[in-house]
Design an enzyme around this catalytic site. Sequence first.
Site, PDB file in Angstrom:
ATOM      1  N   HIS A  22      14.521 -28.187  14.496  1.00 44.77           N
ATOM      2  CA  HIS A  22      13.627 -29.293  14.845  1.00 44.77           C
ATOM      3  C   HIS A  22      12.713 -28.910  15.997  1.00 44.77           C
ATOM      4  O   HIS A  22      13.180 -28.413  17.017  1.00 44.77           O
ATOM      5  CB  HIS A  22      14.454 -30.528  15.200  1.00 44.77           C
ATOM      6  CG  HIS A  22      13.633 -31.709  15.562  1.00 44.77           C
ATOM      7  ND1 HIS A  22      13.851 -32.440  16.696  1.00 44.77           N
ATOM      8  CD2 HIS A  22      12.570 -32.276  14.955  1.00 44.77           C
ATOM      9  CE1 HIS A  22      12.973 -33.414  16.762  1.00 44.77           C
ATOM     10  NE2 HIS A  22      12.184 -33.333  15.721  1.00 44.77           N
ATOM     11  N   ASP A  30      -5.391 -17.258   9.240  1.00 48.30           N
ATOM     12  CA  ASP A  30      -6.424 -16.699   8.364  1.00 48.30           C
ATOM     13  C   ASP A  30      -6.507 -15.179   8.576  1.00 48.30           C
ATOM     14  O   ASP A  30      -5.844 -14.619   9.442  1.00 48.30           O
ATOM     15  CB  ASP A  30      -7.767 -17.408   8.562  1.00 48.30           C
ATOM     16  CG  ASP A  30      -8.415 -17.197   9.927  1.00 48.30           C
ATOM     17  OD1 ASP A  30      -8.178 -16.156  10.578  1.00 48.30           O
ATOM     18  OD2 ASP A  30      -9.185 -18.086  10.344  1.00 48.30           O
ATOM     19  N   ARG A 111      -9.533 -23.114  20.926  1.00 48.41           N
ATOM     20  CA  ARG A 111      -9.235 -21.784  20.381  1.00 48.41           C
ATOM     21  C   ARG A 111      -8.246 -20.979  21.224  1.00 48.41           C
ATOM     22  O   ARG A 111      -7.238 -20.479  20.717  1.00 48.41           O
ATOM     23  CB  ARG A 111     -10.539 -21.004  20.222  1.00 48.41           C
ATOM     24  CG  ARG A 111     -10.343 -19.619  19.698  1.00 48.41           C
ATOM     25  CD  ARG A 111     -11.674 -18.909  19.525  1.00 48.41           C
ATOM     26  NE  ARG A 111     -11.455 -17.483  19.379  1.00 48.41           N
ATOM     27  CZ  ARG A 111     -12.249 -16.567  19.873  1.00 48.41           C
ATOM     28  NH1 ARG A 111     -13.332 -16.901  20.545  1.00 48.41           N
ATOM     29  NH2 ARG A 111     -11.986 -15.295  19.692  1.00 48.41           N
ATOM     30  N   TYR A 133     -11.788 -20.335  11.032  1.00 45.45           N
ATOM     31  CA  TYR A 133     -11.078 -21.490  11.606  1.00 45.45           C
ATOM     32  C   TYR A 133     -10.076 -22.078  10.610  1.00 45.45           C
ATOM     33  O   TYR A 133      -9.845 -23.274  10.585  1.00 45.45           O
ATOM     34  CB  TYR A 133     -12.057 -22.562  12.103  1.00 45.45           C
ATOM     35  CG  TYR A 133     -12.920 -22.083  13.232  1.00 45.45           C
ATOM     36  CD1 TYR A 133     -12.413 -21.990  14.521  1.00 45.45           C
ATOM     37  CD2 TYR A 133     -14.233 -21.699  13.015  1.00 45.45           C
ATOM     38  CE1 TYR A 133     -13.206 -21.536  15.569  1.00 45.45           C
ATOM     39  CE2 TYR A 133     -15.026 -21.244  14.060  1.00 45.45           C
ATOM     40  CZ  TYR A 133     -14.505 -21.166  15.333  1.00 45.45           C
ATOM     41  OH  TYR A 133     -15.277 -20.719  16.370  1.00 45.45           O
ATOM     42  N   ASN A 135      -6.856 -21.614  10.556  1.00 46.46           N
ATOM     43  CA  ASN A 135      -5.538 -21.406  11.157  1.00 46.46           C
ATOM     44  C   ASN A 135      -4.899 -22.766  11.374  1.00 46.46           C
ATOM     45  O   ASN A 135      -5.554 -23.707  11.805  1.00 46.46           O
ATOM     46  CB  ASN A 135      -5.682 -20.686  12.501  1.00 46.46           C
ATOM     47  CG  ASN A 135      -6.395 -19.371  12.344  1.00 46.46           C
ATOM     48  OD1 ASN A 135      -5.923 -18.477  11.668  1.00 46.46           O
ATOM     49  ND2 ASN A 135      -7.568 -19.257  12.942  1.00 46.46           N
TER      50      ASN A 135
END
Length: 143
Positions: A22, A30, A111, A133, A135
């Site tokens: 958990h 990417d 980022r 982008y 990810n």
Amino acid sequence: MLKKIPKILSPDLLKYLSEMGHSDRLVIADGNFPVHSIGKNCNIVRLDGHGVCEILEAILELFPLDSYVDKSVFLMEKVEGDNADTSIWDEFTKIVESNSYDKSIIGNIERFKFYEEAKESYLIIATSEKKLYANIILQKGVV
């Protein structure tokens, strides 16, 4: 072989997903993500030849998202002034919603903060995704 396990999920990946507890996090990265430098203290699974969406879809068939926090899915925020196409985020949202989650659980992370969060992840999955982008971080919930 096992029944009902998406074929895209390799034995190594299934092992790491099972080991996660958990609030542990995983990154689906990417093709431009610096997987091996960011993930030097993480478990890494390479799924070359596959895109983020197909992996996200397969993982969410097995992987519960954390319901004890406001956000359990995180996207890498686009750098201001970058003209990159982020339409893949709409695809991520559809996949999350198709697995009975509300889109409100999806948040954005700047980022470089995303990179820092990724360093603390249990697992990073490297893909061949070409979109920028693309990810995503998932935080595991309870079964």
